[in-house]
Design a protein around this motif. Structure first.
Motif, PDB file in Angstrom:
ATOM      1  N   VAL A 140       0.843  -1.192   0.000  1.00 37.86           N
ATOM      2  CA  VAL A 140       0.000   0.000   0.000  1.00 37.86           C
ATOM      3  C   VAL A 140       0.876   1.240   0.000  1.00 37.86           C
ATOM      4  N   MET A 141       0.675   2.089  -0.991  1.00 35.93           N
ATOM      5  CA  MET A 141       1.264   3.416  -1.015  1.00 35.93           C
ATOM      6  C   MET A 141       0.250   4.389  -0.439  1.00 35.93           C
ATOM      7  N   GLY A 142       0.670   5.174   0.543  1.00 36.01           N
ATOM      8  CA  GLY A 142      -0.259   6.106   1.166  1.00 36.01           C
ATOM      9  C   GLY A 142      -0.903   7.045   0.174  1.00 36.01           C
ATOM     10  N   SER A 143      -0.194   7.388  -0.891  1.00 36.70           N
ATOM     11  CA  SER A 143      -0.744   8.307  -1.884  1.00 36.70           C
ATOM     12  C   SER A 143      -2.014   7.742  -2.521  1.00 36.70           C
ATOM     13  N   ALA A 144      -2.089   6.423  -2.685  1.00 37.68           N
ATOM     14  CA  ALA A 144      -3.271   5.809  -3.293  1.00 37.68           C
ATOM     15  C   ALA A 144      -4.496   5.947  -2.405  1.00 37.68           C
ATOM     16  N   LEU A 145      -4.295   6.078  -1.102  1.00 36.78           N
ATOM     17  CA  LEU A 145      -5.419   6.167  -0.169  1.00 36.78           C
ATOM     18  C   LEU A 145      -6.137   7.500  -0.244  1.00 36.78           C
ATOM     19  N   ALA A 146      -5.578   8.460  -0.989  1.00 35.02           N
ATOM     20  CA  ALA A 146      -6.249   9.746  -1.183  1.00 35.02           C
ATOM     21  C   ALA A 146      -7.411   9.628  -2.165  1.00 35.02           C
ATOM     22  N   ILE A 147      -7.481   8.495  -2.892  1.00 35.05           N
ATOM     23  CA  ILE A 147      -8.545   8.268  -3.871  1.00 35.05           C
ATOM     24  C   ILE A 147      -9.473   7.192  -3.316  1.00 35.05           C
ATOM     25  N   PRO A 148     -10.734   7.535  -2.983  1.00 39.12           N
ATOM     26  CA  PRO A 148     -11.620   6.577  -2.294  1.00 39.12           C
ATOM     27  C   PRO A 148     -11.762   5.235  -2.986  1.00 39.12           C
ATOM     28  N   ALA A 149     -11.926   5.220  -4.313  1.00 36.10           N
ATOM     29  CA  ALA A 149     -12.114   3.947  -5.012  1.00 36.10           C
ATOM     30  C   ALA A 149     -10.873   3.067  -4.917  1.00 36.10           C
ATOM     31  N   LEU A 150      -9.705   3.684  -5.004  1.00 38.90           N
ATOM     32  CA  LEU A 150      -8.460   2.923  -4.856  1.00 38.90           C
ATOM     33  C   LEU A 150      -8.337   2.365  -3.445  1.00 38.90           C
ATOM     34  N   ALA A 151      -8.712   3.164  -2.458  1.00 38.75           N
ATOM     35  CA  ALA A 151      -8.670   2.684  -1.073  1.00 38.75           C
ATOM     36  C   ALA A 151      -9.567   1.457  -0.896  1.00 38.75           C
ATOM     37  N   ASP A 152     -10.765   1.496  -1.480  1.00 36.86           N
ATOM     38  CA  ASP A 152     -11.677   0.355  -1.370  1.00 36.86           C
ATOM     39  C   ASP A 152     -11.068  -0.898  -2.011  1.00 36.86           C
ATOM     40  N   ILE A 153     -10.424  -0.743  -3.153  1.00 40.04           N
ATOM     41  CA  ILE A 153      -9.772  -1.872  -3.816  1.00 40.04           C
ATOM     42  C   ILE A 153      -8.675  -2.448  -2.929  1.00 40.04           C
ATOM     43  N   GLU A 177      -0.075  17.844  -0.549  1.00 43.77           N
ATOM     44  CA  GLU A 177      -1.107  18.271  -1.482  1.00 43.77           C
ATOM     45  C   GLU A 177      -2.287  17.300  -1.520  1.00 43.77           C
ATOM     46  N   LEU A 178      -2.093  16.071  -1.025  1.00 43.13           N
ATOM     47  CA  LEU A 178      -3.118  15.040  -1.129  1.00 43.13           C
ATOM     48  C   LEU A 178      -3.716  14.637   0.217  1.00 43.13           C
ATOM     49  N   MET A 179      -3.193  15.158   1.313  1.00 44.84           N
ATOM     50  CA  MET A 179      -3.624  14.735   2.648  1.00 44.84           C
ATOM     51  C   MET A 179      -4.989  15.339   2.998  1.00 44.84           C
ATOM     52  N   SER A 180      -5.812  14.534   3.671  1.00 44.61           N
ATOM     53  CA  SER A 180      -7.104  14.983   4.191  1.00 44.61           C
ATOM     54  C   SER A 180      -7.420  14.154   5.431  1.00 44.61           C
ATOM     55  N   GLU A 181      -8.448  14.527   6.142  1.00 43.67           N
ATOM     56  CA  GLU A 181      -8.846  13.777   7.335  1.00 43.67           C
ATOM     57  C   GLU A 181      -9.236  12.346   6.973  1.00 43.67           C
ATOM     58  N   GLU A 182      -9.938  12.174   5.854  1.00 43.03           N
ATOM     59  CA  GLU A 182     -10.356  10.837   5.437  1.00 43.03           C
ATOM     60  C   GLU A 182      -9.157   9.989   5.019  1.00 43.03           C
ATOM     61  N   THR A 183      -8.198  10.609   4.338  1.00 42.84           N
ATOM     62  CA  THR A 183      -7.001   9.869   3.951  1.00 42.84           C
ATOM     63  C   THR A 183      -6.243   9.395   5.185  1.00 42.84           C
ATOM     64  N   GLU A 184      -6.144  10.247   6.186  1.00 49.11           N
ATOM     65  CA  GLU A 184      -5.480   9.845   7.429  1.00 49.11           C
ATOM     66  C   GLU A 184      -6.208   8.682   8.083  1.00 49.11           C
ATOM     67  N   HIS A 185      -7.529   8.709   8.080  1.00 47.86           N
ATOM     68  CA  HIS A 185      -8.311   7.607   8.660  1.00 47.86           C
ATOM     69  C   HIS A 185      -8.004   6.291   7.938  1.00 47.86           C
ATOM     70  N   ARG A 186      -7.889   6.345   6.604  1.00 54.76           N
ATOM     71  CA  ARG A 186      -7.583   5.136   5.840  1.00 54.76           C
ATOM     72  C   ARG A 186      -6.178   4.626   6.154  1.00 54.76           C
ATOM     73  N   LEU A 187      -5.249   5.552   6.324  1.00 55.31           N
ATOM     74  CA  LEU A 187      -3.887   5.147   6.695  1.00 55.31           C
ATOM     75  C   LEU A 187      -3.877   4.411   8.022  1.00 55.31           C
ATOM     76  N   ARG A 188      -4.619   4.914   8.981  1.00 49.24           N
ATOM     77  CA  ARG A 188      -4.687   4.258  10.298  1.00 49.24           C
ATOM     78  C   ARG A 188      -5.265   2.850  10.163  1.00 49.24           C
ATOM     79  N   LYS A 189      -6.239   2.701   9.291  1.00 46.85           N
ATOM     80  CA  LYS A 189      -6.863   1.389   9.092  1.00 46.85           C
ATOM     81  C   LYS A 189      -5.867   0.395   8.504  1.00 46.85           C
TER      82      LYS A 189
END
Length: 316
Positions: A140-153, A177-189
């Motif tokens: 998992v690259m953290g950058s991919a988690l900024a895109i919801p569909a990629l995170a789901d995959i 440039e890509l960080m958000s609260e939701e992206t951080e939540h996905r990283l924690r997961k």
């Protein structure tokens, strides 16, 4: 514990893009200036290309446009041995792009078009599920988690691979440039199921929530992470695990031309060596060599290396 190669290929999902670089040093893109490119790029693509160059079985789930930039990337990955069967080609969206310029202190300014490109429209497909079912490891690259569909995959892939005894690695590589609260939540997961963590800079403290290195490492190992390899660029790397303790890997001195992709090639090399059964010290030496060799080439994917090239580089 990292699943060995016999468990199945290393797979990832994420952005594929082209990188176009300013040839002058300075701040941003507020005036016309010479550019060079396009270069195949995207952190997950660089990573998986390096795995393939080392002879590791691997594939990527992604999307590109029906354009020259997309074909440039697919051709490079396929030529180097990556399974590209799960890369969708979208006729109505452009391939992602990143414009980059280096400042005097070697930090970088980026202008990304990822979320509104083909990468942002990546979806689960039959080809993607087929690739996931074969996999033994998910990176998992953290950058991919900024895109919801990629995170789901990625989360579906993690569930499938973990259920059959496979493993997960995480490079918490998220640009400001890509960080958000939701992206951080996905990283924690993802952190909660990570076997190998590959942080650099402040990412160790972000991952642990502890601003002191020794305590941060211990907390992350206690959380269930098997191995932590801290990338320090020109200062080498450090390995931590409860089984082998702490190891330091010295860097290789080189003349840096382009640092983009060094961390991705480092992580891919370390992971692939470990999945091939190499001990941590050997994996770190190859990984440090891969990162160093990569920065001597202009273009983030131009310096990916075979084992023969790394052996020659180490011996030089």
């Amino acid at each position: 514990m990292l699943a060995p190669e016999m468990f199945g290929p290393t797979i990832t999902a994420g952005e594929i893009l082209v990188e176009i670089m300013a040839t002058s040093v300075g701040n941003g893109f507020l005036e016309p200036q010479p550019l060079i490119g396009p270069f195949p790029s995207g952190a997950p693509a660089i990573f998986v290309d390096q795995v393939a160059k080392l002879g590791g079985a691997c594939g990527i789930i992604a999307a590109v446009g029906q354009d020259d930039f997309g074909h440039l990337n697919i051709n490079r990955l396929q030529r180097d041995g990556v399974d590209v069967s799960a890369i969708a080609v979208l006729p109505d969206m452009p391939t992602g792009s990143a414009f980059v310029r280096y400042r005097d202190d070697r930090t970088r300014d980026f202008i990304f078009n990822i979320a509104r490109s083909a990468s942002g429209r990546t979806e689960m497909t039959d080809a993607a599920r087929t690739l996931i079912l074969k996999a033994g490891h998910v990176h998992v690259m953290g950058s991919a988690l900024a895109i919801p569909a990629l995170a789901d995959i990625l989360f579906e892939a993690i569930d499938v691979v973990k259920a059959k005894g496979g493993s997960v690695s995480l490079d918490p590589n998220v640009r400001k440039e890509l960080m958000s609260e939701e992206t951080e939540h996905r990283l924690r997961k993802v952190l909660a199921v990570t076997d190998l963590l590959l942080p650099s800079g402040e990412e160790l403290f972000f991952a642990s929530g502890i601003p002191q290195e020794e305590k941060a490492v211990e907390a992350l190992l206690l959380s269930g992470i098997s191995e932590i390899v801290i990338k320090r660029g020109r200062d080498g790397s450090d390995y931590h695990s409860h089984d082998s303790g702490h190891l330091s890997g010295p860097a290789f001195a080189v003349d840096e031309i382009d640092p983009t992709g060094a961390g991705d090639t480092f992580g891919a090399t370390y992971l692939t060596c470990r999945r091939f059964g190499y001990p941590p010290a050997v994996a770190m030496r190859y990984a440090n060599a891969a990162g160093a060799r990569n920065v001597t080439k202009r273009g983030p994917m131009e310096g990916t290396s075979t084992f023969a090239e790394l052996d020659a580089f180490i011996d030089s």
